[in-house]
Design an enzyme around this catalytic site. Structure first.
Site, PDB file in Angstrom:
ATOM      1  N   TYR A  70       0.733  -1.199   0.001  1.00  0.00           N
ATOM      2  CA  TYR A  70      -0.007  -0.132  -0.109  1.00  0.00           C
ATOM      3  C   TYR A  70       0.769   1.417  -0.027  1.00  0.00           C
ATOM      4  CZ  TYR A  70      -4.492  -2.055  -0.053  1.00  0.00           C
ATOM      5  OH  TYR A  70      -5.796  -2.698  -0.161  1.00  0.00           O
ATOM      6  N   ASP A 111      -7.223   6.687  -5.374  1.00  0.00           N
ATOM      7  CA  ASP A 111      -5.939   7.264  -5.499  1.00  0.00           C
ATOM      8  C   ASP A 111      -5.925   8.879  -5.461  1.00  0.00           C
ATOM      9  OD1 ASP A 111      -7.340   8.117  -8.096  1.00  0.00           O
ATOM     10  OD2 ASP A 111      -6.529   6.167  -9.142  1.00  0.00           O
ATOM     11  N   HIS A 126     -14.410   3.493  -1.457  1.00  0.00           N
ATOM     12  CA  HIS A 126     -13.652   2.492  -1.142  1.00  0.00           C
ATOM     13  C   HIS A 126     -12.572   2.949  -0.274  1.00  0.00           C
ATOM     14  CE1 HIS A 126     -14.786  -0.839  -4.317  1.00  0.00           C
ATOM     15  NE2 HIS A 126     -15.790  -0.453  -3.207  1.00  0.00           N
ATOM     16  N   GLY A 194     -14.121   2.393 -16.718  1.00  0.00           N
ATOM     17  CA  GLY A 194     -12.936   1.841 -16.250  1.00  0.00           C
ATOM     18  C   GLY A 194     -12.906   0.720 -15.177  1.00  0.00           C
ATOM     19  N   VAL A 221     -12.059  -0.284 -21.939  1.00  0.00           N
ATOM     20  CA  VAL A 221     -11.354  -1.037 -23.368  1.00  0.00           C
ATOM     21  C   VAL A 221     -11.972  -2.312 -23.608  1.00  0.00           C
ATOM     22  CG1 VAL A 221      -9.218   0.266 -22.898  1.00  0.00           C
ATOM     23  CG2 VAL A 221      -9.601  -1.971 -21.647  1.00  0.00           C
TER      24      VAL A 221
HETATM   25  C1  BJW Z   1      -9.730   0.630 -19.092  1.00  0.00           C
HETATM   26  C2  BJW Z   1      -8.635   1.224 -19.292  1.00  0.00           C
HETATM   27  C3  BJW Z   1      -8.624   2.513 -19.849  1.00  0.00           C
HETATM   28  C4  BJW Z   1      -8.127  -0.643 -18.336  1.00  0.00           C
HETATM   29  N1  BJW Z   1      -9.819   3.107 -20.231  1.00  0.00           N
HETATM   30  N2  BJW Z   1     -11.137   1.263 -18.882  1.00  0.00           N
HETATM   31  C5  BJW Z   1     -22.448  -9.981  -3.678  1.00  0.00           C
HETATM   32  C6  BJW Z   1     -22.103 -11.039  -4.667  1.00  0.00           C
HETATM   33  C7  BJW Z   1     -20.910 -11.661  -4.290  1.00  0.00           C
HETATM   34  C8  BJW Z   1     -19.899 -11.120  -3.467  1.00  0.00           C
HETATM   35  C9  BJW Z   1     -20.117 -10.051  -2.594  1.00  0.00           C
HETATM   36  C10 BJW Z   1     -21.563  -9.627  -2.665  1.00  0.00           C
HETATM   37  N3  BJW Z   1     -21.519  -8.652  -1.901  1.00  0.00           N
HETATM   38  C11 BJW Z   1     -20.463  -8.465  -1.315  1.00  0.00           C
HETATM   39  C12 BJW Z   1     -19.698  -9.358  -1.736  1.00  0.00           C
HETATM   40  C13 BJW Z   1     -18.000  -9.653  -1.196  1.00  0.00           C
HETATM   41  C14 BJW Z   1     -17.177  -8.847  -1.809  1.00  0.00           C
HETATM   42  C15 BJW Z   1     -17.233  -8.801  -3.256  1.00  0.00           C
HETATM   43  O1  BJW Z   1     -17.767  -7.992  -4.174  1.00  0.00           O
HETATM   44  N4  BJW Z   1     -16.558  -9.935  -3.861  1.00  0.00           N
HETATM   45  C16 BJW Z   1     -16.424  -9.984  -5.231  1.00  0.00           C
HETATM   46  C17 BJW Z   1     -14.967  -9.885  -5.771  1.00  0.00           C
HETATM   47  C18 BJW Z   1     -17.327 -11.313  -5.769  1.00  0.00           C
HETATM   48  N5  BJW Z   1     -17.377  -7.390  -1.408  1.00  0.00           N
HETATM   49  C19 BJW Z   1     -17.111  -6.824  -0.287  1.00  0.00           C
HETATM   50  O2  BJW Z   1     -16.513  -7.583   0.615  1.00  0.00           O
HETATM   51  C20 BJW Z   1     -17.353  -5.388   0.148  1.00  0.00           C
HETATM   52  N6  BJW Z   1     -17.815  -5.257   1.360  1.00  0.00           N
HETATM   53  C21 BJW Z   1     -19.237  -5.573   1.549  1.00  0.00           C
HETATM   54  O3  BJW Z   1     -20.119  -5.922   0.523  1.00  0.00           O
HETATM   55  O4  BJW Z   1     -19.777  -5.433   2.886  1.00  0.00           O
HETATM   56  C22 BJW Z   1     -20.665  -6.134   3.348  1.00  0.00           C
HETATM   57  C23 BJW Z   1     -20.401  -7.592   3.195  1.00  0.00           C
HETATM   58  C24 BJW Z   1     -19.220  -8.120   3.860  1.00  0.00           C
HETATM   59  C25 BJW Z   1     -18.968  -9.644   3.717  1.00  0.00           C
HETATM   60  C26 BJW Z   1     -19.782 -10.468   2.815  1.00  0.00           C
HETATM   61  C27 BJW Z   1     -20.800  -9.848   2.133  1.00  0.00           C
HETATM   62  C28 BJW Z   1     -21.123  -8.523   2.358  1.00  0.00           C
HETATM   63  C29 BJW Z   1     -16.125  -4.653   0.018  1.00  0.00           C
HETATM   64  C30 BJW Z   1     -15.569  -4.428  -1.073  1.00  0.00           C
HETATM   65  C31 BJW Z   1     -14.200  -3.525  -0.935  1.00  0.00           C
HETATM   66  C32 BJW Z   1     -13.255  -3.762  -2.273  1.00  0.00           C
HETATM   67  N7  BJW Z   1     -12.119  -3.020  -1.876  1.00  0.00           N
HETATM   68  C33 BJW Z   1     -11.114  -3.001  -3.282  1.00  0.00           C
HETATM   69  C34 BJW Z   1      -9.711  -2.623  -2.385  1.00  0.00           C
HETATM   70  C35 BJW Z   1      -9.711  -1.301  -2.122  1.00  0.00           C
HETATM   71  C36 BJW Z   1      -8.321  -0.801  -1.626  1.00  0.00           C
HETATM   72  C37 BJW Z   1      -7.462  -0.887  -2.784  1.00  0.00           C
HETATM   73  O5  BJW Z   1      -7.381  -0.446  -3.900  1.00  0.00           O
HETATM   74  O6  BJW Z   1      -6.355  -1.770  -2.649  1.00  0.00           O
HETATM   75  O7  BJW Z   1     -11.502  -2.052  -4.017  1.00  0.00           O
HETATM   76  S1  BJW Z   1     -10.995  -4.561  -3.906  1.00  0.00           S
HETATM   77  C38 BJW Z   1     -10.856  -3.720  -5.734  1.00  0.00           C
HETATM   78  O8  BJW Z   1     -11.775  -3.898  -6.439  1.00  0.00           O
HETATM   79  C39 BJW Z   1     -10.762  -2.115  -5.292  1.00  0.00           C
HETATM   80  C40 BJW Z   1     -11.438  -1.619  -6.311  1.00  0.00           C
HETATM   81  O9  BJW Z   1     -12.063  -0.482  -6.076  1.00  0.00           O
HETATM   82  C41 BJW Z   1     -12.581  -2.487  -6.661  1.00  0.00           C
HETATM   83  C42 BJW Z   1     -13.087  -2.658  -8.237  1.00  0.00           C
HETATM   84  O10 BJW Z   1     -11.884  -2.823  -8.969  1.00  0.00           O
HETATM   85  P1  BJW Z   1     -11.914  -1.980 -10.337  1.00  0.00           P
HETATM   86  O11 BJW Z   1     -11.884  -0.679 -10.046  1.00  0.00           O
HETATM   87  O12 BJW Z   1     -13.324  -2.339 -11.412  1.00  0.00           O
HETATM   88  O13 BJW Z   1     -10.741  -2.329 -10.970  1.00  0.00           O
HETATM   89  P2  BJW Z   1     -10.314  -3.578 -11.939  1.00  0.00           P
HETATM   90  O14 BJW Z   1      -8.838  -3.782 -12.189  1.00  0.00           O
HETATM   91  O15 BJW Z   1     -11.106  -4.889 -11.608  1.00  0.00           O
HETATM   92  O16 BJW Z   1     -10.839  -3.287 -13.826  1.00  0.00           O
HETATM   93  C43 BJW Z   1     -10.432  -2.192 -14.066  1.00  0.00           C
HETATM   94  C44 BJW Z   1     -11.103  -2.199 -15.475  1.00  0.00           C
HETATM   95  O17 BJW Z   1     -10.735  -1.068 -16.189  1.00  0.00           O
HETATM   96  C45 BJW Z   1     -11.195  -3.373 -16.540  1.00  0.00           C
HETATM   97  O18 BJW Z   1     -12.538  -3.609 -16.821  1.00  0.00           O
HETATM   98  C46 BJW Z   1     -10.471  -2.772 -17.456  1.00  0.00           C
HETATM   99  O19 BJW Z   1     -10.780  -3.303 -18.701  1.00  0.00           O
HETATM  100  C47 BJW Z   1     -10.614  -1.388 -17.730  1.00  0.00           C
HETATM  101  N8  BJW Z   1      -9.474  -0.450 -18.148  1.00  0.00           N
HETATM  102  N9  BJW Z   1      -7.525   0.215 -18.775  1.00  0.00           N
HETATM  103  C48 BJW Z   1     -10.841   2.511 -19.615  1.00  0.00           C
HETATM  104  N10 BJW Z   1      -7.746   3.119 -20.259  1.00  0.00           N
END
Ligand code: BJW
Length: 254
Positions: A70, A111, A126, A194, A221
């Protein structure tokens, strides 16, 4: 559902006519600022999968490793500059608000680049990587722009410093989430950019907006599972400025 690489008049017109605009962004919006996405090979760090590091369990098991990851990302975020996509979203907010409409930017990004680009009606779902907190007391601190001297770094109240972000299994900040849910009631256009739309509860917002009658548009993308009506395929730093320019006739600038 339609897919295209250039915004057409239909998307630009929908954006211009919208009275309530919600934008949801993810890590892809910051890729053109030189930051890594979360998922996929580009997100891995020293052989570690980010989805395994971003958990309370990983921090409890190895606080040094998680803090160092981090801290590296914190310094990269501080050194990065907002790109044309961030600026286009800030320009979109000004256009909608100046015309008397409602606007909110919901970002999953930690960020800080949206705020630095001028976005004001911003909700960081987040948390923030530039703010850290004592893992015992919760007291917050904002470390300076230099690497920590050691990992993990001691907090002010006898615990370790952890980033003020939301890890898997943790709940989103209550006020941030209630603002996001409330926006679904007034939103008539939902733009998602994104994000892989893989992480809940943020990923569920676009479907809920569509069911409530909003026009839904994705900029990415590549297509994602997000249930949108229109997909604009391309880098957000190129597509978003074009979309805002076609909708409002203004060229977003830094
Ligand atoms: C471009 C590009 C360019 C590239 N132009 N595009 C329901 C169903 C199933 C599971 C769950 C559910 N509800 C909750 C859950 C559990 C869990 C979850 O979702 N799990 C899934 C993985 C299945 N969620 C949680 O635990 C959440 N809490 C919660 O719900 O509490 C209540 C609860 C607890 C326990 C059980 C049940 C309920 C909390 C989620 C917190 C996520 N935290 C993170 C880390 C933050 C800190 C850090 O940054 O380190 O957040 S994880 C990570 O994923 C981060 C991001 O914000 C998040 C999303 O990712 P993001 O931003 O989409 O990035 P990428 O890399 O995945 O995608 C990039 C995209 O950009 C791609 O599509 C590329 O194609 C594109 N791209 N270049 C445009 N130039």
């Amino acid at each position: 559902m339609t897919t295209m690489t250039r915004p057409r008049r239909a998307e630009a017109t929908a954006l211009r006519r919208a009275r309530g605009v919600v934008v949801l962004t993810g890590a892809g919006v910051s890729v053109e600022s030189g930051l890594r996405p979360f998922r996929g090979a580009d997100g891995w760090w020293r052989g570690h999968d980010p989805t395994r590091l971003a958990t309370p369990e990983a921090f409890a098991a190895d606080p040094a490793l998680v803090s160092e990851w981090y801290d590296a990302r914190r310094l990269a975020a501080l050194a990065a500059r907002p790109n044309a996509g961030h600026h286009a979203i800030a320009a979109l907010e000004r256009q909608v608000v100046d015309a008397g409409g409602r606007f909110v930017l919901l970002t999953q990004n930690v960020d800080g680049l949206h705020r630095r680009a001028g976005s004001e009606r911003l909700v960081e779902l987040h948390g923030s990587i530039t703010v850290w907190r004592d893992h015992r007391s919760g007291r917050k601190v904002t470390p300076g722009p230099v690497p920590f001297r050691s990992y993990p770094r001691p907090g002010p109240d006898g615990g370790w410093l952890r980033p003020d972000v939301v890890w898997f299994g943790e709940t989103l900040p209550a006020e941030a989430w209630s603002t996001a849910e409330a926006a679904l009631a007034w939103c008539d256009l939902f733009l998602v950019a994104g994000t892989s739309a893989a992480v809940h509860p943020a990923a569920g917002l676009v479907g809920r907006a569509a069911r409530a009658g909003a026009v839904t548009i994705e900029v990415n993308v590549e297509p994602t599972p997000a249930p949108v009506q229109q997909r604009l395929i391309g880098p957000s730093g190129e597509v978003l400025p074009r979309l805002v320019e076609e909708a409002f006739g203004v060229e977003p600038t830094a």
